[in-house]
Design a protein around this motif. Structure first.
Motif, PDB file in Angstrom:
ATOM      1  N   THR A  23       0.166  11.927   6.903  1.00 47.41           N
ATOM      2  CA  THR A  23       0.286  13.184   6.159  1.00 47.41           C
ATOM      3  C   THR A  23      -1.019  13.974   6.226  1.00 47.41           C
ATOM      4  N   HIS A  24      -0.877  15.308   6.055  1.00 45.03           N
ATOM      5  CA  HIS A  24      -2.038  16.185   6.190  1.00 45.03           C
ATOM      6  C   HIS A  24      -2.373  16.939   4.900  1.00 45.03           C
ATOM      7  N   HIS A  25      -1.472  16.943   3.942  1.00 47.57           N
ATOM      8  CA  HIS A  25      -1.779  17.616   2.680  1.00 47.57           C
ATOM      9  C   HIS A  25      -0.988  16.970   1.551  1.00 47.57           C
ATOM     10  N   VAL A  26      -1.334  17.355   0.335  1.00 47.57           N
ATOM     11  CA  VAL A  26      -0.766  16.724  -0.858  1.00 47.57           C
ATOM     12  C   VAL A  26       0.752  16.867  -0.910  1.00 47.57           C
ATOM     13  N   GLY A  27       1.255  18.040  -0.535  1.00 48.90           N
ATOM     14  CA  GLY A  27       2.700  18.266  -0.567  1.00 48.90           C
ATOM     15  C   GLY A  27       3.462  17.282   0.298  1.00 48.90           C
ATOM     16  N   GLU A  28       2.915  16.965   1.465  1.00 45.73           N
ATOM     17  CA  GLU A  28       3.571  16.001   2.351  1.00 45.73           C
ATOM     18  C   GLU A  28       3.639  14.615   1.715  1.00 45.73           C
ATOM     19  N   VAL A  29       2.554  14.217   1.063  1.00 47.34           N
ATOM     20  CA  VAL A  29       2.523  12.901   0.413  1.00 47.34           C
ATOM     21  C   VAL A  29       3.623  12.813  -0.641  1.00 47.34           C
ATOM     22  N   ILE A  30       3.697  13.837  -1.491  1.00 52.55           N
ATOM     23  CA  ILE A  30       4.708  13.847  -2.549  1.00 52.55           C
ATOM     24  C   ILE A  30       6.109  13.824  -1.954  1.00 52.55           C
ATOM     25  N   ASN A  31       6.304  14.570  -0.876  1.00 54.38           N
ATOM     26  CA  ASN A  31       7.620  14.624  -0.240  1.00 54.38           C
ATOM     27  C   ASN A  31       8.019  13.260   0.312  1.00 54.38           C
ATOM     28  N   VAL A  32       7.090  12.566   0.975  1.00 56.59           N
ATOM     29  CA  VAL A  32       7.390  11.236   1.522  1.00 56.59           C
ATOM     30  C   VAL A  32       7.781  10.272   0.407  1.00 56.59           C
ATOM     31  N   LEU A  33       7.021  10.289  -0.674  1.00 59.06           N
ATOM     32  CA  LEU A  33       7.287   9.363  -1.775  1.00 59.06           C
ATOM     33  C   LEU A  33       8.592   9.697  -2.485  1.00 59.06           C
ATOM     34  N   GLN A  34       8.878  10.987  -2.669  1.00 61.11           N
ATOM     35  CA  GLN A  34      10.126  11.368  -3.324  1.00 61.11           C
ATOM     36  C   GLN A  34      11.338  11.041  -2.466  1.00 61.11           C
ATOM     37  N   MET A  35      11.253  11.298  -1.183  1.00 62.82           N
ATOM     38  CA  MET A  35      12.356  10.958  -0.287  1.00 62.82           C
ATOM     39  C   MET A  35      12.583   9.455  -0.255  1.00 62.82           C
ATOM     40  N   THR A  36      11.507   8.710  -0.305  1.00 64.67           N
ATOM     41  CA  THR A  36      11.617   7.251  -0.289  1.00 64.67           C
ATOM     42  C   THR A  36      12.315   6.738  -1.533  1.00 64.67           C
ATOM     43  N   THR A  37      11.843   7.169  -2.697  1.00 60.86           N
ATOM     44  CA  THR A  37      12.415   6.651  -3.943  1.00 60.86           C
ATOM     45  C   THR A  37      13.859   7.107  -4.137  1.00 60.86           C
ATOM     46  N   ALA A  46       5.437  -0.251  -7.909  1.00 60.20           N
ATOM     47  CA  ALA A  46       4.738   0.969  -7.472  1.00 60.20           C
ATOM     48  C   ALA A  46       3.950   0.712  -6.191  1.00 60.20           C
ATOM     49  N   LEU A  47       3.259  -0.422  -6.140  1.00 58.94           N
ATOM     50  CA  LEU A  47       2.529  -0.768  -4.921  1.00 58.94           C
ATOM     51  C   LEU A  47       3.475  -0.944  -3.740  1.00 58.94           C
ATOM     52  N   ALA A  48       4.622  -1.544  -3.991  1.00 53.28           N
ATOM     53  CA  ALA A  48       5.586  -1.769  -2.910  1.00 53.28           C
ATOM     54  C   ALA A  48       6.094  -0.463  -2.328  1.00 53.28           C
ATOM     55  N   ILE A  49       6.312   0.548  -3.170  1.00 50.90           N
ATOM     56  CA  ILE A  49       6.780   1.845  -2.685  1.00 50.90           C
ATOM     57  C   ILE A  49       5.754   2.455  -1.731  1.00 50.90           C
ATOM     58  N   PHE A  50       4.488   2.395  -2.107  1.00 58.66           N
ATOM     59  CA  PHE A  50       3.433   2.893  -1.214  1.00 58.66           C
ATOM     60  C   PHE A  50       3.369   2.057   0.058  1.00 58.66           C
ATOM     61  N   LYS A  51       3.443   0.742  -0.105  1.00 61.36           N
ATOM     62  CA  LYS A  51       3.289  -0.161   1.040  1.00 61.36           C
ATOM     63  C   LYS A  51       4.387   0.030   2.069  1.00 61.36           C
ATOM     64  N   MET A  52       5.629   0.205   1.611  1.00 57.88           N
ATOM     65  CA  MET A  52       6.739   0.284   2.557  1.00 57.88           C
ATOM     66  C   MET A  52       6.714   1.585   3.372  1.00 57.88           C
ATOM     67  N   LYS A  53       5.949   2.591   2.916  1.00 54.64           N
ATOM     68  CA  LYS A  53       5.834   3.849   3.660  1.00 54.64           C
ATOM     69  C   LYS A  53       4.404   4.085   4.146  1.00 54.64           C
ATOM     70  N   GLU A  54       3.679   3.012   4.353  1.00 57.86           N
ATOM     71  CA  GLU A  54       2.270   3.124   4.733  1.00 57.86           C
ATOM     72  C   GLU A  54       2.084   3.945   6.004  1.00 57.86           C
ATOM     73  N   ASP A  55       2.871   3.660   7.032  1.00 56.70           N
ATOM     74  CA  ASP A  55       2.695   4.353   8.316  1.00 56.70           C
ATOM     75  C   ASP A  55       2.934   5.852   8.187  1.00 56.70           C
ATOM     76  N   GLU A  56       3.916   6.239   7.384  1.00 53.16           N
ATOM     77  CA  GLU A  56       4.188   7.665   7.200  1.00 53.16           C
ATOM     78  C   GLU A  56       3.108   8.333   6.349  1.00 53.16           C
ATOM     79  N   LEU A  57       2.648   7.636   5.336  1.00 52.98           N
ATOM     80  CA  LEU A  57       1.671   8.229   4.426  1.00 52.98           C
ATOM     81  C   LEU A  57       0.344   8.526   5.113  1.00 52.98           C
TER      82      LEU A  57
END
Length: 432
Positions: free
Chosen positions: A326-340, A312-323
């Motif tokens: 982000t400007h709102h909650v929806g963007e965060v969820i979208n980045v993480l879902q697209m990544t996984t 779980a930490l690795a998923i966040f870490k590998m997209k740190e620059d994109e995360l």
């Protein structure tokens, strides 16, 4: 005209034309969506580059399979079972060295992936499922399924409700035969452990176990060892207390290991449990592609529940620059879902996991903390308490365990401590 040009001139002219055309080709490839089936029958949707990545992963799997088969030929069919370093003078130095070598080799191999054809046998042996099954009569599963047939409980009603929603569209799971097999496994376990019964999320875990293990009985015992020995207690009970603890622990870990991400998400008022609850309860089976999920499970069944936090930490870490952009909650969820959803190469994830997470963080459930710390101190480890918090009336501690000095032995995986009818897991760090 072309007849007067040399082959070298033609080659250079052709290459210059290709260089001009290449961007538009890549653009078209990126926008071209294709559907294909993976090794376990799941329909995957991606672009042409995703297909190429998946083909490369399949080639890696074939290469890794040749390594495993070569070891089976040289060391014996069940060499991976001989990795325990025993005590006493009865064992010769050569046998101890052989066990140590096997253990080191096995850990490296498992992190690179177990070949699909060997996965059922190796999981069943290394996870403890075979040992658990051996403690009951051979007819245990058949007797249990017959005894509970036709019985209706809140758990069975929820299971029946969730069956059609478990990997819909899968060529076997989403059939009457697949539903019946999955139902028998889930219902049988709900009667085996009434404290757990059934919890949403287990349907996805059990379904994937069925696809890997091939038989209902083996899938049942893998589910049993997963819930009773591998994962943290009380994650799937009615109040999900174990899961709530996991979420709190993960938030602290994210703040410690990825402070930029944690502070940005806090500013957005984003609660990481919005995504991690599903990750943890389904063990990533709904989020990651199947082969990536199973590569994670390879390590979980051998190294324990700490792997869930690491991934779980690795998923966040590998997209740190994109995360952090982000400007709102929806963007965060979208980045993480697209990544996984597009992590088709497990090495991309597991490499981040190995690089970024030191030391391994550990937590314990409530019982005498002095007893736990005393046990750890005897093993030559140093305990640093990070935080304590209340979960209802329960005090939960988050702490780090580090080595005082190097030791020339394989570190212990951890202890399972019994208090009354409850069992609590204390994880210890491994050498990565």
């Amino acid at each position: 005209m072309y007849g007067t040009k040399s082959k070298i001139d033609l080659a250079f002219e052709y290459q210059s034309q290709v260089a001009v055309l290449r961007p538009s080709i890549h653009s078209r490839r990126a926008n071209l969506t294709v559907k294909f089936q993976d090794l376990y029958g799941f329909t995957v949707e991606g672009n042409v580059d995703d297909v190429n990545v998946l083909n490369e992963v399949r080639e890696k799997v074939r290469q890794q399979g040749r390594v495993w088969w070569a070891l089976e030929a040289s060391k014996g069919a069940n060499w991976y079972l001989h990795t325990t370093i025993g005590q006493g003078s009865a064992l010769t130095s050569s046998l101890k060295f052989s066990a140590l070598t096997n253990a080191i080799t096995l850990k490296k191999l498992i992190r690179k992936g177990i070949p699909p054809v060997l996965r059922p046998k190796i999981w069943f042996s290394l996870s403890g499922a075979a040992k658990k099954k051996s403690t009951v009569p051979d007819s245990y599963y058949d007797d249990l399924t017959k005894a509970v047939e036709g019985k209706v409980t809140p758990a069975t009603r929820q299971i029946d409700h969730d069956l059609p929603r478990t990997f819909p569209g899968h060529p076997w799971l989403d059939t009457p035969e697949g539903h019946a097999a999955l139902r028998r496994v889930l219902v049988a376990y709900s009667f085996r452990d009434s404290d757990v019964g059934y919890c949403q999320g287990l349907n996805y875990v059990a379904a994937l176990l069925l696809l890997v293990m091939k038989t209902e009985e083996d899938a049942f015992w893998m589910l049993a060892v997963l819930l009773e020995n591998v994962l943290v207690n009380d994650c799937y009970t009615t109040n999900l207390s174990g899961c709530h603890v996991e979420q709190r622990v993960f938030k602290d870990l994210l703040a410690k290991k990825c402070p930029r991400i944690a502070s940005h998400l806090e500013a957005l008022e984003f609660d990481v449990s919005l995504v991690t609850t599903e990750w943890f309860l389904c063990l990533f089976s709904k989020s990651l592609p199947s082969e990536t999920t199973l590569r994670v499970w390879d390590v979980i069944f051998y190294e324990g529940a700490k792997v869930i936090f690491n991934v779980a930490l690795a998923i966040f870490k590998m997209k740190e620059d994109e995360l952090i952009l982000t400007h709102h909650v929806g963007e965060v969820i979208n980045v993480l879902q697209m990544t996984t959803h597009h992590l088709f190469d497990p090495d991309d994830l597991l490499t981040v996991r190995q690089i970024s997470l030191f030391p391994i963080f550990v937590y314990c459930f409530p019982f005498s903390q002095l007893d736990v710390f005393f046990l750890i101190a005897l093993s030559g480890f140093h305990v640093i308490i990070l935080s304590c918090f209340l979960l209802g009336t329960t005090v939960v501690s988050l702490f780090v365990i580090t080595r005082r000095k190097p030791v020339n032995k394989i570190p212990t995986k951890g202890w399972t401590v019994g208090v009354g009818k409850k069992r609590y897991l204390v994880l210890l760090p491994h050498l990565w």
